[in-house]
Design a protein around this motif. Structure first.
Motif, PDB file in Angstrom:
ATOM      1  N   UNK A  57     117.133  61.799  50.569  1.00  0.00           N
ATOM      2  CA  UNK A  57     118.444  62.432  50.435  1.00  0.00           C
ATOM      3  C   UNK A  57     118.688  63.445  51.536  1.00  0.00           C
ATOM      4  N   UNK A  58     119.947  63.708  51.757  1.00  0.00           N
ATOM      5  CA  UNK A  58     120.380  64.697  52.730  1.00  0.00           C
ATOM      6  C   UNK A  58     121.469  65.532  52.096  1.00  0.00           C
ATOM      7  N   UNK A  59     121.241  66.810  51.975  1.00  0.00           N
ATOM      8  CA  UNK A  59     122.290  67.697  51.463  1.00  0.00           C
ATOM      9  C   UNK A  59     123.312  67.940  52.559  1.00  0.00           C
ATOM     10  N   UNK A  60     124.559  67.791  52.232  1.00  0.00           N
ATOM     11  CA  UNK A  60     125.622  67.955  53.211  1.00  0.00           C
ATOM     12  C   UNK A  60     126.283  69.324  53.104  1.00  0.00           C
ATOM     13  N   UNK A  61     125.928  70.067  52.064  1.00  0.00           N
ATOM     14  CA  UNK A  61     126.448  71.415  51.915  1.00  0.00           C
ATOM     15  C   UNK A  61     125.451  72.231  51.112  1.00  0.00           C
ATOM     16  N   UNK A  62     125.411  73.523  51.378  1.00  0.00           N
ATOM     17  CA  UNK A  62     124.522  74.408  50.615  1.00  0.00           C
ATOM     18  C   UNK A  62     125.260  75.052  49.451  1.00  0.00           C
ATOM     19  N   UNK A  63     126.582  74.862  49.409  1.00  0.00           N
ATOM     20  CA  UNK A  63     127.385  75.592  48.430  1.00  0.00           C
ATOM     21  C   UNK A  63     127.168  75.114  46.996  1.00  0.00           C
ATOM     22  N   UNK A  64     126.642  73.899  46.809  1.00  0.00           N
ATOM     23  CA  UNK A  64     126.464  73.379  45.457  1.00  0.00           C
ATOM     24  C   UNK A  64     124.998  73.124  45.157  1.00  0.00           C
ATOM     25  N   UNK A  65     124.145  73.710  45.955  1.00  0.00           N
ATOM     26  CA  UNK A  65     122.704  73.478  45.820  1.00  0.00           C
ATOM     27  C   UNK A  65     122.229  73.802  44.413  1.00  0.00           C
ATOM     28  N   UNK A  66     121.483  72.876  43.837  1.00  0.00           N
ATOM     29  CA  UNK A  66     120.907  73.081  42.524  1.00  0.00           C
ATOM     30  C   UNK A  66     121.770  72.589  41.386  1.00  0.00           C
ATOM     31  N   UNK A  67     123.050  72.390  41.619  1.00  0.00           N
ATOM     32  CA  UNK A  67     123.933  71.947  40.534  1.00  0.00           C
ATOM     33  C   UNK A  67     124.314  70.481  40.657  1.00  0.00           C
ATOM     34  N   UNK A  68     124.204  69.932  41.849  1.00  0.00           N
ATOM     35  CA  UNK A  68     124.594  68.548  42.100  1.00  0.00           C
ATOM     36  C   UNK A  68     123.344  67.750  42.467  1.00  0.00           C
ATOM     37  N   UNK A  69     123.153  66.619  41.816  1.00  0.00           N
ATOM     38  CA  UNK A  69     121.996  65.778  42.080  1.00  0.00           C
ATOM     39  C   UNK A  69     122.451  64.346  42.323  1.00  0.00           C
ATOM     40  N   UNK A  70     122.068  63.816  43.464  1.00  0.00           N
ATOM     41  CA  UNK A  70     122.419  62.438  43.799  1.00  0.00           C
ATOM     42  C   UNK A  70     121.240  61.528  43.461  1.00  0.00           C
ATOM     43  N   UNK A  71     121.537  60.330  42.981  1.00  0.00           N
ATOM     44  CA  UNK A  71     120.490  59.368  42.663  1.00  0.00           C
ATOM     45  C   UNK A  71     121.084  57.970  42.779  1.00  0.00           C
TER      46      UNK A  71
END
Length: 125
Positions: A57-71
């Protein structure tokens, strides 16, 4: 032709959770990278996260870190975005997309070519 369809959006109270789905009909997503994005009214489209066929995975923003999970579930040809702790500022149309490179995530929204029609998420009490 690669076509993406998002679903799972809706009206949810602050603090609630949603799971968005991105599916493709007639085309296997198994080896493709898929990204999730959102666009709030009057704002530019914002990248959230991207997942490659390997599961990386690659996070495209730090603003939602920890609340959004891609799978992803390749057997179901579907990529998911689990959202928890929803806030009113999360209200937006959420889109999934496949990058032009197809197999590798891009950190630039302009690097995505195939887009779904979006699903509306509204966070309000």
């Amino acid at each position: 032709q690669l076509q993406l369809v998002e679903s799972g959006g809706g009206l949810v109270q602050p603090g609630g959770s949603l799971r968005l789905s991105c599916a493709s009909s007639g085309f296997s997503l198994a080896y493709h990278a898929v990204g999730w994005f959102r666009q709030a009214p009057g704002k530019e489209r914002e990248g959230i996260s991207c997942i490659m066929g390997s599961g990386g995975t690659l996070n495209l923003t730090a603003s939602v870190k920890g609340r959004f999970t891609i799978s992803r579930d390749n057997a179901k040809n579907t990529v998911y975005l689990q959202i928890s702790g929803l806030k009113p500022e999360d209200t937006a149309v959420y889109y999934c997309a496949v990058p032009t490179e197809r197999y590798y995530c891009s950190d630039d929204v302009k690097g995505y070519y195939y887009w779904g029609q979006g699903t509306q998420v509204t966070v309000s009490s």
